[in-house]
Design an enzyme around this catalytic site. Structure first.
Site, PDB file in Angstrom:
ATOM      1  N   ASP A  67      66.194  18.416  43.095  1.00  0.00           N
ATOM      2  CA  ASP A  67      65.453  19.655  43.197  1.00  0.00           C
ATOM      3  C   ASP A  67      63.928  19.548  42.626  1.00  0.00           C
ATOM      4  O   ASP A  67      64.009  19.285  41.454  1.00  0.00           O
ATOM      5  CB  ASP A  67      66.131  20.785  43.370  1.00  0.00           C
ATOM      6  CG  ASP A  67      67.062  21.135  42.039  1.00  0.00           C
ATOM      7  OD1 ASP A  67      66.682  20.786  40.929  1.00  0.00           O
ATOM      8  OD2 ASP A  67      68.055  21.904  41.831  1.00  0.00           O
ATOM      9  N   GLU A 156      72.514  27.532  47.543  1.00  0.00           N
ATOM     10  CA  GLU A 156      72.988  28.853  47.062  1.00  0.00           C
ATOM     11  C   GLU A 156      74.213  29.415  47.763  1.00  0.00           C
ATOM     12  O   GLU A 156      74.345  28.596  48.908  1.00  0.00           O
ATOM     13  CB  GLU A 156      71.775  30.240  47.364  1.00  0.00           C
ATOM     14  CG  GLU A 156      70.697  29.642  46.467  1.00  0.00           C
ATOM     15  CD  GLU A 156      70.767  30.157  44.869  1.00  0.00           C
ATOM     16  OE1 GLU A 156      72.054  30.317  44.467  1.00  0.00           O
ATOM     17  OE2 GLU A 156      69.709  30.239  44.274  1.00  0.00           O
TER      18      GLU A 156
END
Ligand code: PGA
Length: 252
Positions: A67, A156
Site C-alpha cells: 500500500d 479495513e
C-alpha cells in the site's frame, strides 16, 4: 494455517528473515509482496545484514508493496516508498525497475491524460498496479503485518474478500496507530491498497504479529472465524499461510 509462537520480537524477525532469504535462494527471481509498519522493521534489518555478506541477494527479485498513502509523492519522508528505501531498498542490490509501490499521487496519469479528475487518476493508478502484479505472474510470497482491528494492508473491517487494488478511507484507529509517522503533521485519510482478493492470490503468505497490542486481533484470528468484519480472517481460507507470533501477541 500454521502457527508458530516465538519468544520475542527478535526471534520473530529472525525467523521471518530466514524464510525470506531462503525463498530467494530457492527462487532467485521471486515475486515478493512486502509490508511496512513497525512489525517488519526487524526482519528487514536482518535481511539487510545478511545481504551485505553475500554478493547477489535481491538482484533478480521483484517486489510489490502492499500500500501507499494517497497524496504523498514517493519522495515524501512519510511515504511508504521512503520507508522502504530507509529500511530495505537503500541497502540491498534490488534493481530500481523491479521495485513496485502504488504511486499515491498518480502523477503519470495526469501527465498522460490531461484534464482527468483526481479520482480518475487514482483509479488508473490502481488498475496499473493490479496489471503490474499480473504481468509479474502474481505474488509468490507475501509478508503481512496485522492491524489492531484485524486489517491486512489497508483493508479495513467490512472489506469484501474479493477486492482488488483500490483507494480506501482509513479508519480512525488506523490513522491514530500511524500518526507516529507524521510528526507534527496530519495523517492522510486515504490510501491505495492491494485488495484482499489480490493478497489472497499470493502462493504463500507469512503473517507477523508482535506485542500485546495485537493480542485481541491474534486471538480473533485463532478462533477460526471467517468474516469480512475481520479482514485477516480471509487467511483461514488460504492453503499456505504461516503465522509467526511472539508470546506477547499470542498471550501464552
Ligand atoms: P504495525 O502495523 O506493524 O506498525 O503494527 C501493522 C498494520 O497495521 O498492518
Amino acid at each position: 494455517m500454521k502457527w508458530q509462537v516465538v519468544d520475542s520480537y527478535e526471534e520473530m524477525s529472525s525467523v521471518a528473515a530466514e524464510i525470506l532469504l531462503s525463498a530467494i535462494r530457492k527462487t532467485p527471481d521471486l515475486v515478493l509482496g512486502l509490508p511496512t509498519g513497525k512489525t517488519p522493521e526487524g526482519m528487514y534489518a536482518r535481511v539487510v545484514a545478511e545481504c551485505r555478506r553475500g554478493s547477489h541477494c535481491f538482484s533478480d527479485v521483484k517486489t510489490f508493496n502492499l500500500d501507499e498513502y494517497v497524496g504523498l509523492s514517493p519522495w515524501h519522508p512519510s511515504s511508504y516508498s521512503s520507508y522502504m528505501k530507509q529500511h530495505l531498498f537503500g541497502h540491498i542490490d534490488v534493481r530500481e525497475e523491479n521495485i513496485n509501490l502504488p504511486d499515491g499521487t498518480a502523477a503519470w496519469a495526469f501527465e498522460r491524460h490531461p484534464g482527468i479528475t483526481h479520482a480518475e487518476a487514482l483509479e488508473l493508478e490502481c488498475m496499473r498496479y493490479e496489471d503490474a502484479i499480473a504481468r509479474a505472474g502474481s505474488l509468490q510470497l507475501t509478508f503481512l503485518g496485522l492491524g489492531r482491528n484485524g486489517h491486512i494492508a489497508f483493508n479495513e473491517p467490512g472489506t469484501p474478500f474479493d477486492t482488488r487494488t483500490r483507494v480506501v478511507t482509513l479508519s480512525e484507529s488506523t490513522k491514530r496507530a500511524n500518526a507516529r509517522y507524521f510528526p507534527g503533521g496530519v495523517t492522510p485519510d486515504k490510501a491505495i491498497t492491494m485488495g484482499l482478493g489480490t493478497i489472497s492470490e499470493s502462493a504463500a503468505i507469512i503473517l507477523l504479529a508482535s506485542g500485546e497490542s495485537k493480542r485481541e486481533a491474534v486471538s480473533r484470528l485463532r478462533s477460526g472465524e471467517v468474516s469480512p468484519d475481520f479482514p485477516a480472517s480471509i487467511l483461514n481460507r488460504h492453503h499456505d499461510v504461516r503465522l509467526i507470533v511472539d508470546r506477547a501477541a499470542a498471550g501464552d
